[in-house]
Scaffold this active site. Structure first.
Site, PDB file in Angstrom:
ATOM      1  N   CYS A  51       0.834  -1.200   0.000  1.00  0.00           N
ATOM      2  CA  CYS A  51       0.000   0.000   0.000  1.00  0.00           C
ATOM      3  C   CYS A  51       0.876   1.260   0.000  1.00  0.00           C
ATOM      4  O   CYS A  51       1.542   1.543  -0.981  1.00  0.00           O
ATOM      5  CB  CYS A  51      -0.985  -0.035   1.165  1.00  0.00           C
ATOM      6  SG  CYS A  51      -2.380   1.106   0.954  1.00  0.00           S
ATOM      7  N   GLU A  94      -1.553  -9.156   3.424  1.00  0.00           N
ATOM      8  CA  GLU A  94      -1.500  -9.815   4.734  1.00  0.00           C
ATOM      9  C   GLU A  94      -2.872 -10.311   5.185  1.00  0.00           C
ATOM     10  O   GLU A  94      -2.969 -11.098   6.134  1.00  0.00           O
ATOM     11  CB  GLU A  94      -0.896  -8.878   5.791  1.00  0.00           C
ATOM     12  CG  GLU A  94      -1.728  -7.672   6.181  1.00  0.00           C
ATOM     13  CD  GLU A  94      -1.592  -6.481   5.259  1.00  0.00           C
ATOM     14  OE1 GLU A  94      -2.074  -5.395   5.632  1.00  0.00           O
ATOM     15  OE2 GLU A  94      -0.974  -6.614   4.172  1.00  0.00           O
ATOM     16  N   HIS A 116      -3.527  -5.023   0.348  1.00  0.00           N
ATOM     17  CA  HIS A 116      -2.967  -5.533   1.600  1.00  0.00           C
ATOM     18  C   HIS A 116      -2.967  -7.063   1.590  1.00  0.00           C
ATOM     19  O   HIS A 116      -3.930  -7.701   2.041  1.00  0.00           O
ATOM     20  CB  HIS A 116      -3.764  -5.001   2.795  1.00  0.00           C
ATOM     21  CG  HIS A 116      -3.450  -3.586   3.141  1.00  0.00           C
ATOM     22  ND1 HIS A 116      -2.460  -3.249   4.040  1.00  0.00           N
ATOM     23  CD2 HIS A 116      -3.952  -2.419   2.679  1.00  0.00           C
ATOM     24  CE1 HIS A 116      -2.395  -1.933   4.140  1.00  0.00           C
ATOM     25  NE2 HIS A 116      -3.287  -1.407   3.315  1.00  0.00           N
TER      26      HIS A 116
END
Length: 236
Positions: free
Chosen positions: A113, A216, A214
């Site tokens: 990001c 994750e 993102h």
């Protein structure tokens, strides 16, 4: 048993007030969980640019995380600042020192990001300061739903390292009001349906990939594959 590569993750920071009466750092748990669950060993990096090289001496890889702030437009040659731009100067200074040091060492780097945006700037690129004002008919890039849900599809460009890792298309979450405008010395590896740049990479380096979403959150199978490829490069 193969030794876990030591992965440094940059922290967010807030001034005194709110959660603590003293200045404090923060990092979402899923950043470290993503690394540790796939065989890495995550450590958090405070904002001390003077110690960047000493941290890098001990690391096998670097992840520059995202956050609700922006890169100073002065760093990519602009004198005007959009009214929506919010800065965290100490964080950016420290992250840039870590990122530039990692690039000099050809250390594997993953930018997420805002970390992808800083990577673009470090590689000579520029940013759109506010997507709604810069790109006509742009998608909603700040989704209101959970980041564990996709916001839109992303086209991965053939001939890139990211394509080799994740394939031609991904579903991605989205939480940004800025985007890469020009990639500088990097190349574009992913695009949103509205043409907004969603990823960059430097093919001259061992592993240097930035994504606007993102990963994750593991929304798409490609997110896990991206982390696995990054950690694999940190082992080499």
């Amino acid at each position: 048993m193969k030794k876990r590569p030591l992965i440094g993750l940059t922290l967010d920071a807030e001034p005194a007030g709110g959660w603590s009466k003293y200045p404090w750092y923060a990092l979402r748990q899923n950043y470290t969980e993503a690394v540790n669950s796939l065989g890495g060993l995550a450590v958090a990096l405070p904002h001390d640019a003077a110690l960047a090289e000493e941290y890098l001496d001990r690391l096998d890889g670097l992840i520059v995380t995202g956050g609700a702030f922006d890169v100073d437009p002065a760093l990519y040659g602009e004198t005007e600042r959009h009214q929506t731009v919010e800065l965290k100067a100490d964080r950016t200074t420290a992250e840039l020192a870590l990122l530039q040091g990692a690039l000099r060492r050809n250390m594997p780097v993953l930018g997420i990001c805002g970390g992808q945006q800083l990577m673009a700037v470090a590689l000579g690129g520029t940013l759109h300061q506010h997507i709604p004002d810069a790109i006509p008919d742009a998608l909603e890039h700040e989704q209101k739903t959970s980041h564990y849900e996709p916001g839109h599809e992303v086209k991965i460009l053939a001939g890139t390292k990211l394509y080799d890792i994740v394939g031609p298309v991904m579903k991605a979450n989205t939480s940004h009001h800025q985007a890469v405008r020009a990639p500088g010395r990097s190349v574009v590896n992913a695009l949103a349906p509205d043409g907004v740049i969603e990823g960059i990479e430097d093919p001259t380096r061992k592993f240097c990939i930035g994504v606007q979403w993102h990963p994750e959150y593991f929304v798409d199978a490609g997110d896990k594959a991206l982390y696995e490829a990054f950690l694999g490069a940190c082992h080499d």
